[in-house]
Design a protein around this motif. Structure first.
Motif, PDB file in Angstrom:
ATOM      1  N   PHE A 155       0.818  -1.221   0.000  1.00 21.46           N
ATOM      2  CA  PHE A 155       0.000   0.000   0.000  1.00 21.46           C
ATOM      3  C   PHE A 155       0.846   1.264   0.000  1.00 21.46           C
ATOM      4  N   HIS A 157       2.694   2.788  -2.145  1.00 21.72           N
ATOM      5  CA  HIS A 157       2.639   3.748  -3.256  1.00 21.72           C
ATOM      6  C   HIS A 157       1.440   4.685  -3.136  1.00 21.72           C
ATOM      7  N   MET A 158       0.463   4.331  -2.307  1.00 24.08           N
ATOM      8  CA  MET A 158      -0.707   5.198  -2.156  1.00 24.08           C
ATOM      9  C   MET A 158      -0.462   6.310  -1.138  1.00 24.08           C
ATOM     10  N   VAL A 159       0.553   6.151  -0.273  1.00 27.66           N
ATOM     11  CA  VAL A 159       0.765   7.163   0.777  1.00 27.66           C
ATOM     12  C   VAL A 159       2.187   7.719   0.716  1.00 27.66           C
ATOM     13  N   ALA A 165      -0.389  12.219   1.055  1.00 29.03           N
ATOM     14  CA  ALA A 165      -1.257  11.062   1.282  1.00 29.03           C
ATOM     15  C   ALA A 165      -2.750  11.380   1.209  1.00 29.03           C
ATOM     16  N   LEU A 168      -3.325  11.392  -2.455  1.00 28.36           N
ATOM     17  CA  LEU A 168      -2.954  10.180  -3.187  1.00 28.36           C
ATOM     18  C   LEU A 168      -3.796   8.975  -2.790  1.00 28.36           C
ATOM     19  N   LEU A 169      -4.144   8.873  -1.512  1.00 31.67           N
ATOM     20  CA  LEU A 169      -4.843   7.678  -1.053  1.00 31.67           C
ATOM     21  C   LEU A 169      -6.182   7.487  -1.762  1.00 31.67           C
ATOM     22  N   GLY A 172      -5.541   6.663  -5.377  1.00 33.52           N
ATOM     23  CA  GLY A 172      -4.992   5.313  -5.530  1.00 33.52           C
ATOM     24  C   GLY A 172      -6.070   4.259  -5.414  1.00 33.52           C
ATOM     25  N   ILE A 173      -6.973   4.463  -4.440  1.00 31.73           N
ATOM     26  CA  ILE A 173      -8.035   3.474  -4.238  1.00 31.73           C
ATOM     27  C   ILE A 173      -8.989   3.477  -5.430  1.00 31.73           C
ATOM     28  N   GLU A 175      -8.309   4.347  -8.456  1.00 36.02           N
ATOM     29  CA  GLU A 175      -7.597   3.764  -9.595  1.00 36.02           C
ATOM     30  C   GLU A 175      -7.669   2.237  -9.566  1.00 36.02           C
ATOM     31  N   GLU A 176      -7.527   1.663  -8.369  1.00 38.85           N
ATOM     32  CA  GLU A 176      -7.575   0.200  -8.263  1.00 38.85           C
ATOM     33  C   GLU A 176      -8.915  -0.340  -8.746  1.00 38.85           C
TER      34      GLU A 176
END
Lengths: 244, 306
Positions: A155, A157-159, A165, A168-169, A172-173, A175-176
């Motif tokens: 995890f 790369h998300m923070v 963070a 990005l968090l 990132g979520i 994007e997944e």
């Protein structure tokens, strides 16, 4: 006009056929659609071919069949190795190879005569439910493999960097989840779109002209199976990659 | 004005547009073929075959428009006169787009034929591949006009007209991108003959992505055609196909730039052809996803509107 051409006039030709219940399993009352029976057929073909080919394995292939299967597997491995490295390719080969073969046969099943119009035969990948299922499997596999190999660092790369963070968090979520969503949509839109084009051209000019979209369909069926597996391979490789 | 006058006016305009596109591209192709033969007289026969093949594709585009005018002429009623008029002009616009892009690709193929006569077989195969893709775009519009003609009535003229116009716009976008990419691939073939195979594979993959954009518009028109049963759904359908077309156009133009850049990178750095292709595909996937999101939202909303 033949009945299978008339089906297109409703506007939902391929879609309507897909939702048709082919038969119902008597005791439990489960409804089985043409999509499911086609998938069973594809599974049967793959299982029988794999069983026949690996029944009497020899260190040096004695039959052409075994040699052919070995060449196929080796070809897959070399190809994936060129994108995600030999080690990753070897680890994920069974998953990626199965995905490719299943999607390829599903796409091509839509090119069989009468597909989508005779009961029991509909290209599974022309249905969003099926491709969403495939993409869900990819999603779960990517998360599972990433966490198993790298633990909590998965995890990171998300923070990273930490002061970004909060921004990005969530990104990132999202994007997944967008990845499997786009993956499923790309496959179904291409296969469904291709089938409707073939159908419409057949309706307009039943002679000669349909060869053009049919040829494109043969190409698209292979390339879409390839792109689905290619992207899955890259997602898997990114999930297990140590810091870049 | 009588419905037949509206239709006939549109039809002659459409025929002229299509003929202009085909003629212009055939002229460019013919001129390029002459130049190619002048520079390398010994490969004249090969150049001529390539030229003939290219001309046939461009000719067929005007024939498609002719065919659709012929089909629609028998079905013009006061109710759907506007739809038939929009349909033939849209067909012509798509044919024009395909023809101009095919011309671009064919001219580049002619140049490649004299600069690298050894590779003229490879060049011809790549050119044919590109032309088939661009031809298919007009064929998609042809098919959607045919499907809609069977289902458009007085209450659905707005949706039908918007749908064929949207298809034409998307086809033009895809054609422009494909034309540029094929042209770049032709140039790469003579600039780096050793990498001709790599160039063609990358070109084909890029063209499939660009073709898919028009295919998505086709699919959404097909789905909405089945659902546009109420006035509200009709209005929504018209807006939705227009939205799809704009999205597809944007994605196509961006994909075209990426495709061209990938072709150039391949001839400048042939040993990195594999890496270039992987990066190109990843970039194309992102641009395609943008149109797919529009597709998905239309798909979901159209269920609620009806």
């Amino acid at each position: 006009m033949p009945f299978w051409l008339l089906a297109a006039h409703g506007g939902e030709g391929a879609g309507a056929a897909a939702r048709d219940v082919f038969f119902t399993i008597p005791v439990v009352g489960l409804k089985v659609t043409s999509i499911q029976t086609t998938m069973w057929g594809i599974m049967l073909v793959v299982l029988v071919v794999a069983w026949l080919g690996t029944r009497r394995l020899e260190r040096v292939p004695r039959t052409r069949f075994q040699a052919f299967l070995e060449l196929t597997v080796d070809g897959f491995e070399t190809f994936f190795a060129s994108i995600i490295g030999r080690e990753n390719a070897r680890a994920f080969l069974p998953f990626l190879g199965s995905l490719f073969i299943f999607i390829l046969l599903s796409n091509y099943s839509g090119l069989l005569p009468g597909a989508g119009h005779v009961p029991g035969l509909t290209a599974p990948t022309s249905n969003w439910g099926v491709t969403a299922g495939l993409a869900s499997v990819v999603f779960v596999t990517v998360q599972y493999v990433g966490i198993k190999r790298r633990g909590l660092r998965y995890f990171k790369h998300m923070v990273d960097p930490w002061f970004l963070a909060p921004l990005l968090l969530p990104l990132g979520i999202i994007e997944e989840f967008v990845r499997p969503f786009a993956l499923s949509l790309r496959l179904v839109a291409n296969i469904f779109g291709g089938e409707t084009v073939v159908l419409a051209v057949l309706m307009a000019v039943p002679w000669f002209l349909p060869v053009v979209p049919l040829l494109l369909e043969v190409l698209f069926g292979a390339i879409q199976a390839f792109i689905f597996t290619f992207l899955t391979a890259i997602y898997l490789a990114t999930a297990v990659a140590e810091e870049h | 004005m009588s419905p037949m006058v509206i239709f006939s006016g549109a039809a002659v305009l459409a025929m002229a547009l299509a003929a202009f596109g085909s003629a212009y591209s055939q002229g460019r192709t013919g001129a390029a073929a002459m130049e190619s033969i002048r520079k390398k007289p010994e490969s004249a026969a090969k150049v001529r075959t390539t030229m003939m093949l290219a001309l046939v594709f461009m000719e067929a585009l005007t024939l498609f428009v002719f065919a659709i005018v012929f089909v629609l002429a028998g079905r013009v009623t006061p109710d759907i006169a506007v739809f038939t008029a929009v349909a033939v002009v849209s067909m012509a616009a798509a044919a024009l787009g395909s023809a101009l892009s095919q011309g671009r690709a064919a001219v580049a193929a002619m140049e490649s034929s004299w600069r690298e006569p050894e590779e003229s077989g490879d060049t011809r195969t790549s050119m044919m591949l590109g032309l088939v893709f661009m031809e298919a775009l007009t064929l998609f519009v042809f098919a959607i006009v045919f499907v809609l003609t069977g289902s458009v009535d007085s209450s659905r003229v707005l949706f039908g007209s918007a749908a064929v116009a949207a298809m034409a716009l998307a086809a033009i976008g895809s054609a422009v991108a494909q034309g540029r990419t094929t042209q770049a691939a032709m140039q790469a073939t003579w600039k780096q003959p050793a990498a001709a195979g790599h160039t063609r594979t990358s070109m084909m993959l890029a063209l499939v992505f660009m073709e898919a954009l028009t295919l998505f518009v086709f699919a959404i028109v097909f789905v909405l055609n089945g659902r546009a049963t109420t006035p509200a759904a009709n209005l929504f359908g018209a807006a939705a196909v227009a939205a799809m077309a704009v999205a597809a156009l944007g994605s196509a133009l961006s994909q075209g730039r990426t495709g061209v850049a990938a072709m150039e990178a391949t001839w400048r750095q042939p040993e990195a052809a594999g890496d270039i292709r992987t990066s190109m595909m990843l970039a194309l996937v992102f641009m395609e996803a943008l149109t797919l999101f529009v597709f998905a939202i239309i798909f979901v909303l159209s269920g609620m509107v009806t």
